[in-house]
Scaffold this active site. Sequence first.
Site, PDB file in Angstrom:
ATOM      1  N   CYS A 234       0.831  -1.205   0.000  1.00  0.00           N
ATOM      2  CA  CYS A 234       0.000   0.000   0.000  1.00  0.00           C
ATOM      3  C   CYS A 234       0.870   1.261   0.000  1.00  0.00           C
ATOM      4  CB  CYS A 234      -0.980  -0.049   1.167  1.00  0.00           C
ATOM      5  SG  CYS A 234      -2.424   0.982   0.850  1.00  0.00           S
TER       6      CYS A 234
ATOM      7  N   GLU B  67      -1.343  -8.951   3.335  1.00  0.00           N
ATOM      8  CA  GLU B  67      -1.076  -9.545   4.657  1.00  0.00           C
ATOM      9  C   GLU B  67      -2.343 -10.019   5.361  1.00  0.00           C
ATOM     10  OE1 GLU B  67      -0.631  -6.362   3.842  1.00  0.00           O
ATOM     11  OE2 GLU B  67      -1.113  -4.985   5.479  1.00  0.00           O
TER      12      GLU B  67
ATOM     13  N   HIS C  64      -3.449  -4.895   0.527  1.00  0.00           N
ATOM     14  CA  HIS C  64      -2.886  -5.388   1.787  1.00  0.00           C
ATOM     15  C   HIS C  64      -2.956  -6.909   1.795  1.00  0.00           C
ATOM     16  CE1 HIS C  64      -2.311  -1.658   4.005  1.00  0.00           C
ATOM     17  NE2 HIS C  64      -3.416  -1.212   3.447  1.00  0.00           N
TER      18      HIS C  64
HETATM   19  N1  GLN Z   1      -1.773   6.838   2.916  1.00  0.00           N
HETATM   20  C1  GLN Z   1      -1.899   6.097   1.708  1.00  0.00           C
HETATM   21  C2  GLN Z   1      -3.252   6.270   1.070  1.00  0.00           C
HETATM   22  O1  GLN Z   1      -4.176   6.720   1.674  1.00  0.00           O
HETATM   23  C3  GLN Z   1      -1.608   4.609   1.955  1.00  0.00           C
HETATM   24  C4  GLN Z   1      -2.600   3.944   2.865  1.00  0.00           C
HETATM   25  C5  GLN Z   1      -2.118   2.616   3.395  1.00  0.00           C
HETATM   26  O2  GLN Z   1      -0.947   2.300   3.365  1.00  0.00           O
HETATM   27  N2  GLN Z   1      -3.025   1.827   3.925  1.00  0.00           N
HETATM   28  O3  GLN Z   1      -3.424   5.956  -0.085  1.00  0.00           O
END
Ligand code: GLN
Length: 542
Positions: free
Chosen positions: A379, A507, A505
């Site tokens: 992400c 994970e 994500h």
């Molecule tokens: N801050 C980034 C976004 O909003 C990544 C978010 C995250 O890593 N969950 O896109």
Amino acid sequence: MPKHIFVTGGVASSLGKGLTASSLGRLLKMRGLRVTMQNLETYINVDRGNINPFEHGEFFVTDDGGETDLDLGHYERFIDENLTRSSNATTGSIYQAVLAAERRGDYLGKTVQVIPHITDEIKRRIRRIATEDTDVVITEVGGTVGDIEILPFLEAIRQFRNEAGRDNVCYLHVTLVPFIGPSGEQKTKPTQHSVTELRSRGIQPDVIVCRSEEPLSDGLKRKISNMCDVDMRAVINAADARNIYELPLILHEEGLDGFVCDLLRIEGEVDLTSWESLVAQVDASTRPVRIGLIGKYVELQDAYLSVVESLKHAGFHHSAKVEIDWIQAEDVEGLLASGRLDALDGMVIPGGFGPRGIEGKIAAAAYARENKIPCLGLCLGMQVMTIEYARHVLGLSDANSTEFEPSTTNPVIDLMTDQRDVTDKGGTMRLGAYYAVLQPGTKVAEAYGETVVSERHRHRYEFNYNYRSRFEDAGFVCSGTSPDKRLVEFVEAKDHPFWIGTQAHPEFKSRPDRPHPLFRELISASLAHREVRTGATTAQKS
Ligand code: GLN
């Protein structure tokens, strides 16, 4: 009618109530039962969405986009079922539902009260997940018996037994039996007090799971059985385990699932084979591999719980023991000089929000790319890899995400155009499971072994499509996109053994016996890098 098991905790918080509940869930699944789980949180927040990870650890995102407590991660990993947002209720969400009903006039002029209105709503939440295709529902009540906020929950689960029938409900209480150094003794008094407190709310536990550092003697178990009025077989000792995955076997050995099934009149035998082979595999996982986790919440490791578990699962697959070097992202530039990154076999750059530590993460991603260290970006991790590539390979020295530098002339990570004018950020998060289409022949597609995949999301910003061809011309492959091709979901560097980022994500989908493909391949590449790295060190020495 499904059977219900309610898990409460006493004496102290952080006793592993969630892990005990999850382990019991797994044991029941290994008896061929269909199990689902939920937790009832006592805090007033409506959900986890606005709570900082320093407070309660990571957000666990469900397929349907629920931002839930990390306990749901344990549940999913142990019972191997995908849960939904319905498996997580908070005091705030319960009051919100009751207040909305009050405003609609549903209570027909009556006074709205904790009993029966709040307790009825709690019971409704419990029944909501007890669907026809479920044999057992395990409900964990957050907090500790004796807390003020827990009272409506205890009252609701007390009433529940009367309504569902005695044979259909089991109360399991998790306590601590501390060891007092100077007297050299294990003490049962806190357990007794905690059970007294529970009884004063009308609940007599059926089973007591006692956490302890060292195993409890039969004499102590008998004492707890006498004082707390539970069957001797129902005093279950969970002495500290070598690893969390051993817990189901320990609890089975102590007779937990057998006793619970007798109590609930559930027949059948348990088949532990799958879990025994997992634990044997965990024990055989000894090949060292060192992974740097470049994060912002490294002081509270629970903030990255699913990432850590995913790394471990991938390690089990390769018989490797993953050692994590917790690297504070703000320090990375200094660390480049200290040589700490050189001692890594691989890196993970996890998700996050806000500008703190970003430049350090960018530096770490650059170091990994230039030195051919395997690196997985999750992400925000993918976003910093993109910024890094733009700055150092495409030569766009001010490239950034508009999250960190709204006026950058090269917004390689940006909000989707249809979101730019939205001021209520709460509603704009892309949450939950989305499909992606992978480009055949890429490392990502090879890892997955398929070309259509689904992963969970929790973010607002995206790879800026306008830059895509410039990136691709420079060896940065967009290896997966949303089905409509508008959103870039996976990226990788062409000339690198493993430098992969994903907007998702992954994970949240790894299981102990089924590691996520990206983590599995990260560890594979890291083991290979370790051989080169340590081989090089040995060669230098000789
Ligand atoms: N801050 C980034 C976004 O909003 C990544 C978010 C995250 O890593 N969950 O896109």
